[in-house]
Scaffold this active site. Structure first.
Site, short mmCIF file in Angstrom:
data_model
loop_
_atom_site.label_atom_id
_atom_site.label_comp_id
_atom_site.label_asym_id
_atom_site.label_seq_id
_atom_site.Cartn_x
_atom_site.Cartn_y
_atom_site.Cartn_z
N GLY A 114 0.81 -1.23 0.00
CA GLY A 114 0.00 0.00 0.00
C GLY A 114 0.84 1.27 0.00
O GLY A 114 2.03 1.26 0.29
N ARG A 174 -2.82 8.18 4.09
CA ARG A 174 -3.07 9.06 5.24
C ARG A 174 -1.80 9.70 5.82
O ARG A 174 -1.88 10.61 6.62
CB ARG A 174 -3.82 8.27 6.33
CG ARG A 174 -5.27 8.02 5.97
CD ARG A 174 -5.90 6.93 6.83
NE ARG A 174 -5.55 5.58 6.37
CZ ARG A 174 -6.01 4.45 6.92
NH1 ARG A 174 -6.82 4.52 7.95
NH2 ARG A 174 -5.66 3.27 6.44
C1 UD1 Z 1 -6.82 -3.82 7.85
C2 UD1 Z 1 -7.99 -4.77 8.11
C3 UD1 Z 1 -8.70 -4.37 9.39
C4 UD1 Z 1 -7.71 -4.38 10.54
C5 UD1 Z 1 -6.49 -3.48 10.22
C6 UD1 Z 1 -5.43 -3.69 11.28
C7 UD1 Z 1 -8.80 -5.42 5.88
C8 UD1 Z 1 -9.87 -5.24 4.88
N1 UD1 Z 1 -8.92 -4.71 7.01
O1 UD1 Z 1 -7.37 -2.52 7.66
O2 UD1 Z 1 -9.76 -5.27 9.68
O3 UD1 Z 1 -8.33 -3.92 11.72
O4 UD1 Z 1 -5.93 -3.87 8.95
O5 UD1 Z 1 -4.33 -2.82 11.09
O6 UD1 Z 1 -7.90 -6.19 5.66
N2 UD1 Z 1 -1.92 -3.78 1.51
C9 UD1 Z 1 -1.38 -4.44 0.43
N3 UD1 Z 1 -2.08 -4.46 -0.74
C10 UD1 Z 1 -3.30 -3.89 -0.87
C11 UD1 Z 1 -3.86 -3.23 0.25
C12 UD1 Z 1 -3.14 -3.20 1.44
O7 UD1 Z 1 -0.28 -4.98 0.49
O8 UD1 Z 1 -3.86 -3.97 -1.97
C13 UD1 Z 1 -1.16 -3.73 2.76
C14 UD1 Z 1 -0.88 -2.33 3.23
O9 UD1 Z 1 0.33 -1.86 2.70
C15 UD1 Z 1 -0.80 -2.51 4.75
C16 UD1 Z 1 -1.71 -3.70 5.02
O10 UD1 Z 1 -1.90 -4.34 3.78
O11 UD1 Z 1 0.53 -2.82 5.16
C17 UD1 Z 1 -3.04 -3.29 5.60
O12 UD1 Z 1 -3.69 -2.42 4.70
P1 UD1 Z 1 -4.45 -1.13 5.19
O13 UD1 Z 1 -5.02 -0.44 4.00
O14 UD1 Z 1 -3.62 -0.33 6.10
O15 UD1 Z 1 -5.66 -1.82 5.97
P2 UD1 Z 1 -6.50 -1.21 7.16
O16 UD1 Z 1 -7.47 -0.23 6.61
O17 UD1 Z 1 -5.59 -0.74 8.23
CA CA Z 2 -3.39 -0.23 8.42
#
Ligand code: UD1
Ligand code: CA
Length: 472
Positions: free
Chosen positions: A16, A20
Site C-alpha cells: 500500500g 493518510r
Molecule cells: C486492515 C484490516 C482491518 C484491521 C487493520 C489492522 C482489511 C480489509 N482490514 O485494515 O480489519 O483492523 O488492517 O491494522 O484487511 N496492503 C497491500 N495491498 C493492498 C492493500 C493493502 O499490500 O492492496 C497492505 C498495506 O500496505 C498494509 C496492510 O496491507 O501494510 C493493511 O492495509 P491497510 O489499507 O492499512 O488496511 P486497514 O485499513 O488498516
Molecule cells: Ca493499516
C-alpha cells in the site's frame, strides 16, 4: 528458531501507499526507532521462520521497498495494482505453494514480536484451525475492523463469525471493542480454496481479506480468535501522529531492555536510542543523548548530555563529555572526548587519547594517549602515540582539488597555532614551534620553527598615546 513438523511461510503485506501519511515515500519505509517500519516486521518474522520463507508483498514504489530490504534475504511478491488485502493474498498463491500454513503480518504494524507470532502459530496448530486471527482490545478501537465471535449458550466462544470494517459498522456495533489486528495464520489449502469467492462490494471497492471469514465458516472450516497479551504490539501506523507514538513506545521498550541488562539511563524518555544499538554493563547514559544506527558502546563508559553518536564503535571506560557529535568512527578504551568534539567519518581515537573542545577530526587516526585538546582541525591525518597537538592546530589537507595526508610520528610535540600543509610528515619526538607553518617534512628529534622574527619597538605605545592626545 522454533521447529514444528508443519511448514510455515510468513507473508508481510506491504504494497500500500499509505495515503493518510500524506507522503511521497511508501509508508513501510517511514522509520521509527531508526529502522523502516517494514524492517521491524521482518526482524520479528525472522525469529520464527528462516528468511527464505518470508515474502513481502510490494507494490507502491516496489523498487525502493525491495532495495531497502534486499539485504535481509527475504523474498518479494509484486502486487502491481493494490486492490485490497484479499487481492494481495491472491497474488501470493504461487509463492506459498509447498507450504502447509502461512502467517500474515502487516508492514505497518511494527511492534509485533517474534514471541507473539509464535503464539499465533502454536494456537492455530493446537486448535486445528483454517484461520486464526490475532485480536486486541485497545482503548480506542476506531478505524479497525471489529471481531464478531460466535456464541454458545449465550457465551462467547473463540470462534469468529465475521469481521466488520469500521465504515460498515452499524450504530450499535461501533461499541464492539475487540479489533482485528490484521495478523493471521491460515492453512494454505482452505485459504486458496475460498479466497476466489471474495467480492468487492464495500466502501472501497476492494477485495478484503477479512471477507474470507464467513466463506470459511460456511464451508465448515474453523476460524478462531486469539487475544494479544499486549495490545500495544498490534498498533498500526496510518498517520504521522501514530508514527510518533509508536516511535516513542519502541524507544521506551529499548531503554527498558538496556536498563534490565545493566546500563544506567537517566531520564530515558529524553534519550533516542535506536533499535540496533548495543551498550555494555555499567555504562551511564545521561539525559538528552541520541544513539543512532549500529552504534556499539562498551562497559563503564559515561555518555554525557546532548551528545549525538551515530554508527560508532566505542570501547570500555570512555568518557564523552556534553555536546559531542560522532559519526562512523571508533573510540578506543579509556579515551576522553569533549565537551563539543566533532568526530566525522573515519576517525579512530586511540586508547587513552583525549580530544577536547571545538576539535574536529575526519579520516584521522589519533594514537594511544595522544592529545588534541583545543580548537583544532585534524583531517586525513595519521597521528602516532603520545603526540601532543597544541591549541589551534590545523591540517591543511585540501588544496581545492585534492585531499592529502599529514603524518605525525610518535612522541612529536606540535606547538599551538601550527598549520601543517599536507602532504607533510613530522618525525618521531620532534618539536614544532608555536605558530609555525609546516610545509616541509620535519626529521626525527628536530625542532621546526617557521615564523617571522619578533621586533620590539621600545616606547612606541607611549608615543602613540601622546600623538593622539595632541590631535584632539
Ligand atoms: C486492515 C484490516 C482491518 C484491521 C487493520 C489492522 C482489511 C480489509 N482490514 O485494515 O480489519 O483492523 O488492517 O491494522 O484487511 N496492503 C497491500 N495491498 C493492498 C492493500 C493493502 O499490500 O492492496 C497492505 C498495506 O500496505 C498494509 C496492510 O496491507 O501494510 C493493511 O492495509 P491497510 O489499507 O492499512 O488496511 P486497514 O485499513 O488498516
Ligand atoms: Ca493499516
Amino acid at each position: 528458531m522454533t521447529k514444528t513438523s508443519a511448514t510455515f511461510a510468513i507473508v508481510i503485506l506491504a504494497a500500500g501507499k499509505g495515503t493518510r501519511l500524506k507522503s511521497r515515500r511508501p509508508k513501510v519505509l517511514h522509520g521509527i526507532g531508526g529502522r523502516p517500519l517494514l524492517a521491524h516486521v521482518v526482524a520479528a518474522a525472522s525469529k520464527v521462520v528462516p528468511a527464505d520463507n518470508i515474502f513481502a508483498i510490494i507494490g507502491y514504489e516496489a523498487d525502493k521497498v525491495r532495495a531497502a530490504l534486499e539485504s535481509s534475504g527475504i523474498g518479494f511478491v509484486l502486487q502491481r495494482e493494490q486492490r485490497g488485502t484479499g487481492h494481495a493474498m491472491m497474488e501470493a498463491a504461487e509463492a506459498l505453494k509447498g507450504f502447509d500454513h502461512v502467517l500474515v503480518l502487516s508492514g505497518d504494524v511494527p511492534l509485533i514480536t517474534g514471541e507473539t507470532i509464535a503464539r499465533v502459530r502454536d494456537f492455530h496448530l493446537g486448535r486445528g484451525a483454517a484461520m486464526t486471527i490475532l485480536t486486541a482490545e485497545p482503548t480506542d478501537p476506531t478505524g479497525y475492523g471489529r471481531i464478531f465471535r460466535k456464541t454458545a449458550d449465550g457465551n462467547q466462544t473463540d470462534e469468529v463469525a465475521r469481521i466488520v470494517e469500521q465504515k460498515a459498522l452499524r450504530n450499535n456495533e461501533a461499541e464492539q471493542r475487540e479489533i482485528n489486528s490484521g495478523i493471521y495464520a491460515f492453512a494454505v489449502g482452505p485459504l486458496y480454496a475460498h479466497i476466489g469467492k471474495i467480492g468487492t462490494d464495500n466502501a472501497h471497492g476492494e477485495y478484503y481479506l477479512t471477507d474470507v471469514v464467513p466463506l470459511l465458516d460456511k464451508a465448515g472450516e474453523k476460524v478462531v480468535a486469539l487475544r494479544a497479551e499486549d495490545s500495544n504490539e498490534v498498533l498500526g501506523v496510518n498517520t504521522r501522529m501514530e508514527l510518533a507514538e509508536l516511535d516513542a513506545k519502541l524507544r521506551a521498550r529499548k531503554a527498558r531492555e538496556l536498563m534490565l541488562a545493566g546500563t544506567t539511563i537517566f531520564r530515558p524518555e529524553t534519550c533516542d536510542i535506536d533499535e540496533d544499538v548495543e551498550i555494555g554493563t555499567d555504562t551511564v547514559i545521561e539525559p538528552c543523548v541520541q544513539l543512532i544506527g549500529k552504534t556499539k558502546i562498551g562497559a563503564d563508559c559515561r555518555i554525557r548530555s546532548y551528545s549525538v553518536i551515530s554508527n560508532c564503535e566505542i570501547g570500555d571506560k570512555v568518557l564523552i563529555r556534553p555536546g559531542c557529535m560522532l559519526e562512523d568512527s571508533i573510540v578506543r578504551d579509556g579515551a576522553e572526548l569533549g565537551p563539543y568534539s566533532h568526530l566525522r567519518p573515519g576517525s579512530d581515537i586511540g586508547e587513552g587519547a583525549h580530544v577536547g573542545n571545538f576539535v574536529e577530526t575526519k579520516k584521522t587516526r589519533l594514537g594511544k594517549r595522544s592529545k588534541a585538546n583545543h580548537l583544532t582541525y585534524l583531517g586525513d591525518a595519521e597521528i602516532g602515540e603520545g603526540v601532543n597537538v597544541g591549541a589551534g592546530t590545523i591540517t591543511c589537507n585540501y588544496d581545492g582539488t585534492n585531499k592529502t595526508k599529514t603524518i605525525i610520528d610518535d612522541g612529536a610535540f606540535i606547538g599551538s597555532d601550527t598549520t601543517l600543509v599536507a602532504p607533510v610528515r613530522v618525525g618521531r619526538n620532534s618539536y614544532v614551534a608555536a605558530a609555525t607553518c609546516v610545509t616541509e617534512d620535519v626529521p626525527e628529534d628536530a625542532l621546526a620553527i617557521g615564523r617571522a622574527p619578533q621586533a620590539n619597538k621600545e616606547g612606541w605605545a607611549k608615543e602613540r598615546r601622546a600623538r593622539v592626545k595632541k590631535q584632539k
